[in-house]
Design a protein around this motif. Structure first.
Motif, short mmCIF file in Angstrom:
data_model
loop_
_atom_site.label_atom_id
_atom_site.label_comp_id
_atom_site.label_asym_id
_atom_site.label_seq_id
_atom_site.Cartn_x
_atom_site.Cartn_y
_atom_site.Cartn_z
N MET A 134 0.67 -1.20 0.30
CA MET A 134 0.27 -0.19 -0.02
C MET A 134 0.88 1.32 -0.13
O MET A 134 0.20 2.68 -0.11
CB MET A 134 -0.69 -0.17 0.77
N ALA A 135 2.25 0.78 0.20
CA ALA A 135 3.01 2.24 -0.01
C ALA A 135 3.14 2.81 -0.78
O ALA A 135 4.41 2.80 -1.55
CB ALA A 135 3.92 1.91 0.33
N ASN A 136 2.31 3.94 -2.18
CA ASN A 136 2.42 4.17 -2.78
C ASN A 136 0.73 5.20 -2.81
O ASN A 136 0.40 5.44 -2.06
CB ASN A 136 1.82 3.17 -4.03
N ARG A 137 1.09 6.33 -4.06
CA ARG A 137 -0.17 7.18 -3.90
C ARG A 137 -1.22 6.95 -4.01
O ARG A 137 -2.61 7.10 -2.97
CB ARG A 137 0.30 7.81 -4.95
N GLN A 197 -5.96 6.28 -0.37
CA GLN A 197 -7.85 5.03 -0.14
C GLN A 197 -7.83 4.09 1.15
O GLN A 197 -8.20 4.76 1.49
CB GLN A 197 -7.85 4.57 -1.78
N GLY A 198 -6.77 3.60 0.98
CA GLY A 198 -6.28 2.44 2.11
C GLY A 198 -5.89 3.22 3.52
O GLY A 198 -6.62 2.56 4.55
N LEU A 199 -5.20 4.29 3.54
CA LEU A 199 -4.95 5.16 4.62
C LEU A 199 -5.84 5.64 5.81
O LEU A 199 -6.56 5.35 6.50
CB LEU A 199 -3.69 6.64 4.34
N PRO A 200 -7.03 6.22 4.80
CA PRO A 200 -8.44 6.42 5.14
C PRO A 200 -9.05 6.07 5.97
O PRO A 200 -9.69 5.95 6.86
CB PRO A 200 -8.51 7.87 4.36
N LEU A 201 -9.57 4.32 5.27
CA LEU A 201 -10.40 4.26 5.57
C LEU A 201 -9.59 2.69 6.97
O LEU A 201 -10.49 2.64 7.42
CB LEU A 201 -9.64 2.58 4.57
N ALA A 202 -8.12 2.18 6.79
CA ALA A 202 -7.83 1.98 7.53
C ALA A 202 -8.06 2.21 9.09
O ALA A 202 -8.02 2.83 10.61
CB ALA A 202 -6.54 1.39 8.08
N LEU A 203 -8.00 4.04 8.92
CA LEU A 203 -7.80 4.77 9.98
C LEU A 203 -9.77 4.88 10.76
O LEU A 203 -9.89 4.77 11.39
CB LEU A 203 -7.85 6.63 10.11
N LEU A 204 -10.86 4.30 9.83
CA LEU A 204 -12.03 4.67 10.88
C LEU A 204 -12.57 3.11 10.75
O LEU A 204 -13.12 3.58 11.41
CB LEU A 204 -12.82 5.41 8.83
N ALA A 209 0.85 6.81 7.52
CA ALA A 209 0.62 8.53 8.41
C ALA A 209 2.38 9.06 8.88
O ALA A 209 2.63 9.78 7.66
CB ALA A 209 -0.63 7.94 9.14
N PRO A 210 2.76 8.59 8.93
CA PRO A 210 3.97 8.86 9.55
C PRO A 210 5.33 9.08 8.06
O PRO A 210 6.14 9.91 7.82
CB PRO A 210 4.86 8.11 10.61
N ALA A 211 4.36 8.34 7.65
CA ALA A 211 5.59 8.21 6.00
C ALA A 211 5.10 8.87 5.37
O ALA A 211 6.43 9.51 4.55
CB ALA A 211 5.48 6.15 5.32
N LEU A 212 4.02 9.16 5.01
CA LEU A 212 3.61 10.09 4.53
C LEU A 212 3.22 10.81 4.28
O LEU A 212 4.10 12.46 3.85
CB LEU A 212 1.75 9.84 3.82
N VAL A 213 4.13 11.63 5.30
CA VAL A 213 4.20 13.34 5.98
C VAL A 213 5.53 13.30 6.21
O VAL A 213 6.21 14.81 5.04
CB VAL A 213 4.04 13.20 7.31
N LEU A 214 6.45 11.94 6.40
CA LEU A 214 8.06 12.19 5.67
C LEU A 214 8.33 12.75 4.67
O LEU A 214 8.85 13.19 4.36
CB LEU A 214 8.32 10.48 6.84
N GLU A 215 7.39 11.97 3.95
CA GLU A 215 8.10 11.98 2.53
C GLU A 215 7.58 13.13 1.71
O GLU A 215 8.13 14.00 0.88
CB GLU A 215 6.95 11.16 1.93
N TRP A 216 5.45 14.40 2.19
CA TRP A 216 5.84 15.21 1.59
C TRP A 216 7.01 15.90 3.33
O TRP A 216 7.03 17.62 2.33
CB TRP A 216 4.38 15.42 2.82
N LEU A 217 6.96 16.23 3.62
CA LEU A 217 8.03 17.49 4.04
C LEU A 217 9.36 17.11 3.86
O LEU A 217 9.82 18.06 3.27
CB LEU A 217 8.26 17.28 5.97
N ALA A 256 9.82 2.39 5.59
CA ALA A 256 9.18 2.36 6.82
C ALA A 256 8.32 1.51 7.33
O ALA A 256 7.86 1.30 7.93
CB ALA A 256 8.10 4.20 6.54
N ALA A 257 8.04 0.57 5.79
CA ALA A 257 7.17 0.05 6.06
C ALA A 257 7.59 -1.77 6.38
O ALA A 257 7.08 -2.18 7.48
CB ALA A 257 6.05 -0.78 5.05
#
Length: 388
Positions: free
Chosen positions: A69-72, A77-84, A120-128, A332-333
């Motif tokens: 799932m470590a792709n755009r 899609q998967g990250l928000p769904l897993a949180l809910l 979530a942290p990997a997303l923010v790390l890449e974004w930063l 990260a995964a």
């Protein structure tokens, strides 16, 4: 409708609140609840260890699931769904007193938690990283520290018993998840398409091998106090002692302070040197209930382990990316999968150790041995040319 335009602050806040939902409210709330649920007669200590094992197995599976799932698309899609899903599972725990069903829910909680805690942290790390602001990345773990404090408060004030003790936790987790899920989606959409195909070089290499081996030991080393410290206080301290509840408060306060602290120490000394200091302090914390059983041992363990384990995570994640920058998301995964796998051993070992007639206190020696292993391998990690 104007598109959500994230800033470093909103990106960090979103991921921090997501970690609060899945890792503090969803996972670590079980730690301060454990002695209370034991007193309520909902299950015994062996069953409690089994429930923790199911949760950590789920966490491992979730971290492994996060690898593909470590792709755009997975982030969108998967990250928000897993949180809910995680918040929904926390709510479902309110309505069951059956230990087997609770085990299934703890498994599902772990799977969804593993996905979010990796992505979530990997997303923010890449974004930063795309904005040359990687040094801020460790602040995402402030959400976990704040969430642990919140858990302690919710567990303390709840007037209910048994499975209803989960209700205040769930009522906090649900609105936070509903708030964060669309924001995570927008953050993922903000990553350029090239981030999905940026990986280069082998995922496992000589450069990161020692770091990965150290992280395996770290997972087992910290998980015993973070799962059983209140139960250990129950074993070592007399009834009514303030640390029966207070041990978790000290752990949570130290955790809250630690994210910013280790983020700055890593910038100041370099992430590798900071990680060595981190492991030394964490080892001392795990040893203290064995060396000085009672008030001092429990207190120092709460502060040192609570104040170091997040530093282990953020420093290791940054070191891994510096050693192999082309594999940020997938590495990260992999790291969390290794961490989750070694965590899984903790409750299983405690279950069989105590069933053989040994004390919960003596089981902490296994965590100390694991942290010695981590320290040995961390010493062998090469200094990256740049850990920013």
């Amino acid at each position: 409708m104007p598109r959500f335009a994230p800033t470093p602050f909103t990106a960090l806040l979103t991921a921090a609140l997501a970690l609060m939902v899945v890792h503090a409210l969803g996972r670590f709330a079980f730690t301060p609840l454990l002695p209370l649920l034991l007193d309520d007669g909902l299950f015994d200590l062996a069953q409690g260890a089994q429930l923790a094992t199911w949760n950590y197995l789920g966490y491992l599976l979730g971290a492994l699931l996060a690898l593909p799932m470590a792709n755009r698309r997975g982030l969108r899609q998967g990250l928000p769904l897993a949180l809910l899903v995680n918040a929904g599972v926390t709510l479902a725990q309110v309505f069951t007193q059956d230990v087997e069903l609770l085990g299934a829910l703890r498994l599902a909680n772990g799977i969804s938690n593993g996905v979010v805690f990796v992505l979530a942290p990997a997303l923010v790390l890449e974004w930063l990283a795309l904005r040359q602001a990687t040094a801020l990345s460790g602040l995402v773990y402030l959400g976990l520290g704040a969430g642990m404090l919140l858990c302690g408060l919710l567990v303390t004030i709840t007037p209910w018993q048994g499975s209803l003790r989960w209700l205040p936790v769930a009522l906090c987790a649900l609105p936070l998840a509903l708030f964060c899920a669309p924001m995570l989606h927008h953050l993922a959409c903000d990553l350029p398409e090239r981030a999905e195909n940026a990986s280069s070089g082998p995922l496992l290499s000589r450069a990161n091998r020692a770091l990965l081996l150290a992280y395996i030991g770290a997972g087992l080393g910290y998980i015993l106090p973070l799962t059983f410290l209140p139960a250990l206080a129950r074993e070592q301290l007399p009834a009514g002692h303030p640390l029966l509840v207070g041990s978790w408060w000290w752990t949570a306060i130290a955790c809250l302070v630690s994210a910013s602290l280790w983020n700055h120490v890593g910038v100041w000394l370099g992430d590798r040197r900071a990680l060595l200091i981190n492991y030394l302090l964490q080892l001392l914390g795990v040893l203290m209930p064995i060396l000085l059983p009672g008030t001092i041992g429990v207190m120092v363990c709460a502060v040192l382990v609570g104040g170091t384990f997040l530093g282990t995570v953020l420093l290791t994640q940054r070191l891994a990316r510096a050693l192999n920058p082309g594999q940020g998301l997938r590495l990260a995964a992999l790291l969390i999968s290794l961490y989750g796998g070694s965590q899984l051993l903790g409750p299983w070992l405690v279950e069989h150790w105590t069933a053989a007639g040994h004390s919960l206190t003596s089981s902490f020696s296994m965590g100390a041995a694991a942290l010695l292993w981590a320290l040995f391998w961390a010493w062998r990690v090469a200094e990256p040319q740049s850990d920013r």
